[in-house]
Design an enzyme around this catalytic site. Structure first.
Site, PDB file in Angstrom:
ATOM      1  N   ASP A  42      -9.403  -1.082 -10.432  1.00 38.79           N
ATOM      2  CA  ASP A  42     -10.158  -2.309 -10.158  1.00 38.79           C
ATOM      3  C   ASP A  42     -11.657  -2.083 -10.289  1.00 38.79           C
ATOM      4  O   ASP A  42     -12.378  -2.883 -10.885  1.00 38.79           O
ATOM      5  CB  ASP A  42      -9.861  -2.811  -8.734  1.00 38.79           C
ATOM      6  CG  ASP A  42      -8.380  -2.978  -8.491  1.00 38.79           C
ATOM      7  OD1 ASP A  42      -7.626  -3.047  -9.479  1.00 38.79           O
ATOM      8  OD2 ASP A  42      -7.976  -3.023  -7.318  1.00 38.79           O
TER       9      ASP A  42
ATOM     10  N   ASP B  53      -2.510   3.979 -12.297  1.00 41.27           N
ATOM     11  CA  ASP B  53      -3.836   4.624 -12.189  1.00 41.27           C
ATOM     12  C   ASP B  53      -3.809   5.864 -11.301  1.00 41.27           C
ATOM     13  O   ASP B  53      -4.332   6.916 -11.658  1.00 41.27           O
ATOM     14  CB  ASP B  53      -4.936   3.628 -11.774  1.00 41.27           C
ATOM     15  CG  ASP B  53      -4.705   2.881 -10.475  1.00 41.27           C
ATOM     16  OD1 ASP B  53      -3.610   3.020  -9.881  1.00 41.27           O
ATOM     17  OD2 ASP B  53      -5.634   2.156 -10.033  1.00 41.27           O
TER      18      ASP B  53
HETATM   19  C1  GLA Z   1      -4.355  -2.299  -6.577  1.00 39.98           C
HETATM   20  C2  GLA Z   1      -5.171  -1.014  -6.551  1.00 39.98           C
HETATM   21  C3  GLA Z   1      -5.328  -0.416  -7.943  1.00 39.98           C
HETATM   22  C4  GLA Z   1      -3.979  -0.298  -8.652  1.00 39.98           C
HETATM   23  C5  GLA Z   1      -3.208  -1.614  -8.532  1.00 39.98           C
HETATM   24  C6  GLA Z   1      -1.815  -1.493  -9.081  1.00 39.98           C
HETATM   25  O1  GLA Z   1      -5.047  -3.307  -7.262  1.00 39.98           O
HETATM   26  O2  GLA Z   1      -6.446  -1.268  -6.017  1.00 39.98           O
HETATM   27  O3  GLA Z   1      -5.943   0.836  -7.862  1.00 39.98           O
HETATM   28  O4  GLA Z   1      -3.233   0.786  -8.167  1.00 39.98           O
HETATM   29  O5  GLA Z   1      -3.108  -2.069  -7.194  1.00 39.98           O
HETATM   30  O6  GLA Z   1      -1.868  -1.229 -10.437  1.00 39.98           O
END
Ligand code: GLA
Length: 425
Positions: A199, A49
């Protein structure tokens, strides 16, 4: 059927608890309202992301809920059922006073404070409220409990400020993606983890029966059917949480940025006629072919970090095609590959996560498994034929404690997540 019958269970529980938790005779400015937001699993596309890449999350049947009433002053008072604690802060002088307030509040409240500070910063007019915060997203278990808390807090603010929630000039309300961006910034401020949008976007956009293919650069998204009555999404919690996760996360982010600069220079130097090389600004812009040609020129660990991200982006798009064809089973092999990349190249796994994935590999009918979320502990996600879930559970119970000294927790989840708010009285 009562008007609360369709609410998620944690929202109903929070409603019942409110009069017990808040019985000191505060004069309220509204009736009772509830707000809730879902946790997520990410089918595939981990650590892509913040590299402007693609992700494929699903909002699940676990939520964080707020139940409460608006106040006529500027105080926000919360009762957390998980932490069994009250917390209180004032909206006065936010966002200016954010840092000062943050340092006096426990970590879970900082997320709420961050959301409110960001909303006020964006121009929202908010009022105080009292609320019970209750949920069934396992805290720290890789299903984005903090994002669910943030998005539920934003939903609660929108409800309790009852029409006064105006951002911009024309009384505009926020789009789901704008709410996600507010909550992402809140997470940065509250925790210092410079997370991407995965997320929060999953929590804001999720809807029953669908996965979300999200382009984290353009923020365009598409729903893809996740309809697999014969398959289960099994989440297995390692029971392990590691402090180092925040700094290691930010370090990976920095390494990716550095790898982009190096790759751009190398490609521009070798392909001076290639105009698009100059436009490379994220790992998303480097093709698999370019990486195969020039990747070996990067020093380690930048080579492995970039190699993982570029391959993972390609896997997300492949998984999206497979979902479109309705062949969800074919996502399985991509999950194994994703885990190997996260373990060996991106180095965000740990012995407990690796052990759970190895155990799943031995179970016929477990179609794929990998670590979930940021890593360094938390959970694995497993795509499993329904009839094999029990065998997986037995195998984990037998082997995992013996091999790691830890206890695992196994849960199945469904793509029925959503977010919302409403008055109930
Ligand atoms: C955490 C972060 C997300 C993403 C994931 C890995 O959950 O909050 O933004 O980077 O790690 O994919």
């Amino acid at each position: 059927m009562s008007e609360t019958a369709f609410l998620p269970q944690p929202a109903r529980d929070a409603l019942e608890l409110f009069p017990i938790a808040m019985r000191d005779g505060v004069k309220y400015a509204s009736g009772m309202g509830v707000a809730w937001a879902a946790g997520r699993v990410n089918l595939i596309g981990e650590h892509t992301d913040y590299n402007d890449g693609f992700v494929l999350p699903i909002a699940i049947d676990r939520v964080v809920a707020f139940a409460g009433r608006a106040r006529s002053d500027n105080i926000v008072r919360l009762w957390s059922t998980h932490f069994q604690k009250y917390a209180q802060f004032s909206l006065e002088e936010l966002p200016g006073i954010f840092e000062q307030q943050r340092s006096t509040l426990p970590p879970w409240v900082r997320y709420v404070l961050g959301v409110i500070a960001e909303l006020i910063h964006a121009g929202a007019v908010l009022c105080g409220f009292d609320a019970v915060v209750h949920g069934d997203v396992p805290v720290g278990g890789g299903m984005s409990s903090s994002a669910a808390l943030e998005v539920a807090a934003a939903q609660a603010c929108m409800l309790f400020s009852n029409g006064q929630f105006t951002i911009g000039t024309e009384g505009a309300t926020l789009t789901p993606m704008e709410v996600a961006a507010v909550c992402q910034r809140a997470e940065h401020m509250a925790s210092g983890v410079l997370c991407g949008i995965l997320d929060q976007a999953a929590s804001c956009l999720g809807r029953p029966g669908d996965a979300i293919l999200l382009d984290c650069r353009s923020l365009e998204y598409r729903y893809l059917p996740f309809d697999a009555p014969d398959l289960s999404l099994v989440v297995i919690d390692t029971g392990v949480r590691r402090e180092l996760a925040a700094s290691a996360y930010n370090e990976r982010r920095r390494q990716c940025k550095e790898a982009v600069q190096m790759l751009r220079e190398i490609i521009v130097q070798h392909e001076p006629e290639n105009q698009s090389a100059l436009a490379i600004r994220a790992l998303r812009d480097v093709t698999l072919e370019q990486f195969a040609r020039y990747g070996h020129r990067l020093p380690d660990p930048w080579r492995r970090r970039a190699g993982y991200v570029i391959a993972e982006d390609a896997r997300v798009l492949q998984a999206a095609r497979v979902l479109e064809e309705g062949a969800i089973e074919k996502v399985g092999p991509l999950l194994w590959k994703s885990h190997i990349g996260l373990r060996d190249e991106y180095e965000v796994s740990c012995i407990e996560l690796d052990t759970l994935v190895e155990i799943a590999r031995q179970v016929p009918g477990a179609l794929g498994a990998r670590m979930l979320g940021g890593g360094f502990g938390g959970s694995t996600i497993n795509l499993v034929r329904n009839e094999a879930v029990e065998a997986l559970q037995r195998m984990v119970t037998r082997e995992y404690p013996a091999r790691t000294g830890q206890q695992a927790k196994i849960d199945t989840c469904k793509a029925v997540g959503g977010t919302g708010n409403r008055w109930v009285t």
